[in-house]
Design a protein around this motif. Structure first.
Motif, PDB file in Angstrom:
ATOM      1  N   VAL A 193       0.862  -1.186   0.000  1.00  0.00           N
ATOM      2  CA  VAL A 193       0.000   0.000   0.000  1.00  0.00           C
ATOM      3  C   VAL A 193       0.893   1.229   0.000  1.00  0.00           C
ATOM      4  CG1 VAL A 193      -1.773   1.294   1.241  1.00  0.00           C
ATOM      5  CG2 VAL A 193      -1.832  -1.210   1.242  1.00  0.00           C
ATOM      6  N   GLU A 194       0.625   2.142  -0.919  1.00  0.00           N
ATOM      7  CA  GLU A 194       1.396   3.386  -0.986  1.00  0.00           C
ATOM      8  C   GLU A 194       0.473   4.575  -0.802  1.00  0.00           C
ATOM      9  OE1 GLU A 194       4.151   6.133  -3.981  1.00  0.00           O
ATOM     10  OE2 GLU A 194       3.374   4.201  -4.685  1.00  0.00           O
ATOM     11  N   PHE A 195       0.711   5.352   0.239  1.00  0.00           N
ATOM     12  CA  PHE A 195       0.069   6.646   0.389  1.00  0.00           C
ATOM     13  C   PHE A 195       0.943   7.657  -0.359  1.00  0.00           C
ATOM     14  CE2 PHE A 195      -1.910   4.286   3.748  1.00  0.00           C
ATOM     15  CZ  PHE A 195      -3.177   4.838   3.877  1.00  0.00           C
ATOM     16  N   PHE A 196       0.377   8.296  -1.373  1.00  0.00           N
ATOM     17  CA  PHE A 196       1.198   9.153  -2.220  1.00  0.00           C
ATOM     18  C   PHE A 196       0.476  10.453  -2.541  1.00  0.00           C
ATOM     19  CE2 PHE A 196      -1.510   7.788  -5.560  1.00  0.00           C
ATOM     20  CZ  PHE A 196      -1.279   8.574  -6.675  1.00  0.00           C
ATOM     21  N   ASP A 197       1.287  11.430  -2.942  1.00  0.00           N
ATOM     22  CA  ASP A 197       0.810  12.740  -3.337  1.00  0.00           C
ATOM     23  C   ASP A 197       1.302  12.976  -4.759  1.00  0.00           C
ATOM     24  OD1 ASP A 197       0.601  15.507  -3.836  1.00  0.00           O
ATOM     25  OD2 ASP A 197       0.898  16.034  -1.739  1.00  0.00           O
ATOM     26  N   PRO A 198       0.414  13.246  -5.720  1.00  0.00           N
ATOM     27  CA  PRO A 198       0.858  13.427  -7.096  1.00  0.00           C
ATOM     28  C   PRO A 198       1.871  14.556  -7.269  1.00  0.00           C
ATOM     29  CG  PRO A 198      -1.532  13.192  -7.000  1.00  0.00           C
ATOM     30  CD  PRO A 198      -1.052  13.323  -5.591  1.00  0.00           C
ATOM     31  N   SER A 199       1.913  15.509  -6.309  1.00  0.00           N
ATOM     32  CA  SER A 199       2.843  16.636  -6.402  1.00  0.00           C
ATOM     33  C   SER A 199       4.160  16.394  -5.684  1.00  0.00           C
ATOM     34  CB  SER A 199       2.191  17.901  -5.810  1.00  0.00           C
ATOM     35  OG  SER A 199       1.006  18.234  -6.474  1.00  0.00           O
ATOM     36  N   CYS A 200       4.306  15.234  -5.048  1.00  0.00           N
ATOM     37  CA  CYS A 200       5.466  14.953  -4.193  1.00  0.00           C
ATOM     38  C   CYS A 200       6.642  14.462  -5.036  1.00  0.00           C
ATOM     39  CB  CYS A 200       5.076  13.907  -3.158  1.00  0.00           C
ATOM     40  SG  CYS A 200       6.442  13.142  -2.290  1.00  0.00           S
ATOM     41  N   GLU A 201       7.800  15.150  -4.890  1.00  0.00           N
ATOM     42  CA  GLU A 201       8.980  14.750  -5.661  1.00  0.00           C
ATOM     43  C   GLU A 201       9.471  13.363  -5.286  1.00  0.00           C
ATOM     44  OE1 GLU A 201       9.299  17.914  -3.944  1.00  0.00           O
ATOM     45  OE2 GLU A 201      10.060  19.357  -5.415  1.00  0.00           O
ATOM     46  N   ALA A 202       9.388  13.012  -3.989  1.00  0.00           N
ATOM     47  CA  ALA A 202       9.825  11.685  -3.560  1.00  0.00           C
ATOM     48  C   ALA A 202       8.925  10.602  -4.154  1.00  0.00           C
ATOM     49  CB  ALA A 202       9.839  11.602  -2.032  1.00  0.00           C
ATOM     50  N   CYS A 203       7.618  10.868  -4.236  1.00  0.00           N
ATOM     51  CA  CYS A 203       6.710   9.899  -4.866  1.00  0.00           C
ATOM     52  C   CYS A 203       7.097   9.690  -6.324  1.00  0.00           C
ATOM     53  CB  CYS A 203       5.272  10.387  -4.760  1.00  0.00           C
ATOM     54  SG  CYS A 203       4.653  10.526  -3.067  1.00  0.00           S
TER      55      CYS A 203
END
Length: 219
Positions: free
Chosen positions: A66-76
């Motif tokens: 499971v990945e909690f992610f942010d479309p704007s996040c550089e690390a993602c």
């Protein structure tokens, strides 16, 4: 031993003691967070994977990342190729469940783009395009969501239909539920990964790859 040497030695010992204390505090905080997450999952077993959550890979795979992610996040964005590679390496054994944690300004609109793309069965191409072209539209403090929509259109999204779907109650419900789970699970940064229900800490791309490979090989 002169006075200057003694002072320098004392300062070095003090710095080491401070660093050791800070490490212990961080470990205690991490242990407390892990315990709190376990308690939350016991009370809300569906908080990690909701029926609406996008799934990449085989839906009935024995290993779930499971990945909690942010479309704007550089690390993602940096982790995305590694996650895609893991899916290619373990097509039958691994599934990736994506959860939204839109912390950055404008990310909620990017989530609406992704969910509108899912309605058109264009989720993966649009996800790949948004992350690949992230520097083009996701400038922190001044996001260019018009460019994000343009990127999605270039990836095959029907922009006219998506524009009318973006405020669909089902999409708003996805955003609200995911943010409620983010709060309940004390997600403070992205990406945050859970491997078969266990939160991964001290994260790097290499450690993620090794952790997933170990669990897959143990099946």
């Amino acid at each position: 031993m002169n006075r200057r040497t003694i002072v320098i030695g004392s300062l070095a010992l003090g710095a080491a003691a401070f660093a050791g204390g800070a490490w212990q505090v961080a470990r205690r905080r991490e242990a407390a967070q892990t315990a709190a997450i376990a308690e939350t999952l016991q009370a809300q077993p569906d908080a990690l994977v909701r029926p609406h959550s996008p799934i990449l890979g085989s839906a009935d795979a024995p290993v779930t990342l499971v990945e909690f992610f942010d479309p704007s996040c550089e690390a993602c964005r940096a982790f995305h190729p590694a996650v895609s590679r893991l899916l290619r390496d373990h097509p039958e054994q691994l599934r990736v469940v994506l959860r939204y944690a839109p912390f950055h300004q404008g990310s909620d609109e990017a989530v609406r783009i992704l969910e509108a793309a899912r309605m058109q069965d264009r989720f993966v191409p649009v996800l790949d395009a948004l992350l690949d072209q992230q520097p083009r539209w996701a400038a922190h403090g001044a996001p260019r969501l018009d460019w994000a929509w343009q990127v999605a259109g270039e990836a095959g999204l029907d922009l006219a239909k998506a524009g009318s779907d973006r405020l669909h109650p089902a999409i708003t419900a996805v955003l609200n539920q995911d943010m409620a789970d983010v709060e309940a699970l004390q997600i403070r940064g992205t990406p945050t990964f859970f491997l078969n229900g266990e939160r991964l800490t001290d994260l790097s791309i290499e450690k993620l790859r090794a952790a997933v490979t170990d669990v897959v090989n143990a099946q």
